[in-house]
Design a protein around this motif. Structure first.
Motif, PDB file in Angstrom:
ATOM      1  N   ARG A   1      -0.760  -9.067   1.372  1.00 21.56           N
ATOM      2  CA  ARG A   1      -0.702  -7.970   0.416  1.00 21.56           C
ATOM      3  C   ARG A   1       0.481  -8.141  -0.532  1.00 21.56           C
ATOM      4  NH1 ARG A   1       2.235  -3.841   1.163  1.00 21.56           N
ATOM      5  NH2 ARG A   1       2.179  -3.935   3.415  1.00 21.56           N
TER       6      ARG A   1
ATOM      7  N   GLN B   1      -1.358  -9.597   7.363  1.00 24.16           N
ATOM      8  CA  GLN B   1      -1.943  -8.744   6.326  1.00 24.16           C
ATOM      9  C   GLN B   1      -0.857  -8.239   5.368  1.00 24.16           C
ATOM     10  OE1 GLN B   1      -3.767  -5.838   8.820  1.00 24.16           O
ATOM     11  NE2 GLN B   1      -5.674  -7.013   9.101  1.00 24.16           N
ATOM     12  N   ASP B   2       0.311  -7.871   5.899  1.00 25.92           N
ATOM     13  CA  ASP B   2       1.411  -7.414   5.046  1.00 25.92           C
ATOM     14  C   ASP B   2       1.860  -8.524   4.105  1.00 25.92           C
ATOM     15  OD1 ASP B   2       1.480  -4.903   6.269  1.00 25.92           O
ATOM     16  OD2 ASP B   2       2.974  -5.561   7.760  1.00 25.92           O
TER      17      ASP B   2
ATOM     18  N   GLN C   1       0.379  -8.723  -4.589  1.00 26.38           N
ATOM     19  CA  GLN C   1       1.087  -7.803  -5.474  1.00 26.38           C
ATOM     20  C   GLN C   1       2.033  -8.547  -6.396  1.00 26.38           C
ATOM     21  OE1 GLN C   1       3.028  -5.060  -2.861  1.00 26.38           O
ATOM     22  NE2 GLN C   1       1.217  -3.751  -2.619  1.00 26.38           N
TER      23      GLN C   1
END
Length: 94
Positions: free
Chosen positions: A88, A84-85, A92
């Motif tokens: 993300r 998930q990191d 971004q």
């Protein structure tokens, strides 16, 4: 390379010094090399090569240490990231 016995080197030291100006001389004792006689120019080249090699070894070791420091820290931080990191961060960056 010229070779002469230690006795011959003692008995004809002047000739030895003359020969060394043209090429290195191996001094033998009992058929085995015991010394090498070289000109000052050859000796300076040998010492210069040794200094360069020592610097190269030191530079390589310093690079290895720095490389190890750089690769271990980011890997441990990256290992802590979840999927998930990562997703993300990719979104971004777009």
């Amino acid at each position: 390379m010229v070779s002469m016995t230690s006795a011959a080197a003692q008995n004809s030291f002047g000739k030895l010094l003359d020969t060394v100006q043209r090429e290195a001389v191996t001094i033998t004792r009992h058929g085995r090399p015991t010394a090498f006689v070289v000109s000052p120019q050859d000796m300076e080249e040998l010492l210069d090569s040794r200094r360069k090699r020592s610097r190269a070894v030191a530079d390589l070791e310093a690079w290895r240490v720095q490389s190890a420091k750089r690769t271990t820290a980011p890997q441990s931080a990256a290992a802590a990231l979840t999927d998930q990191d990562v997703n993300r961060m990719v979104h971004q960056a777009r």
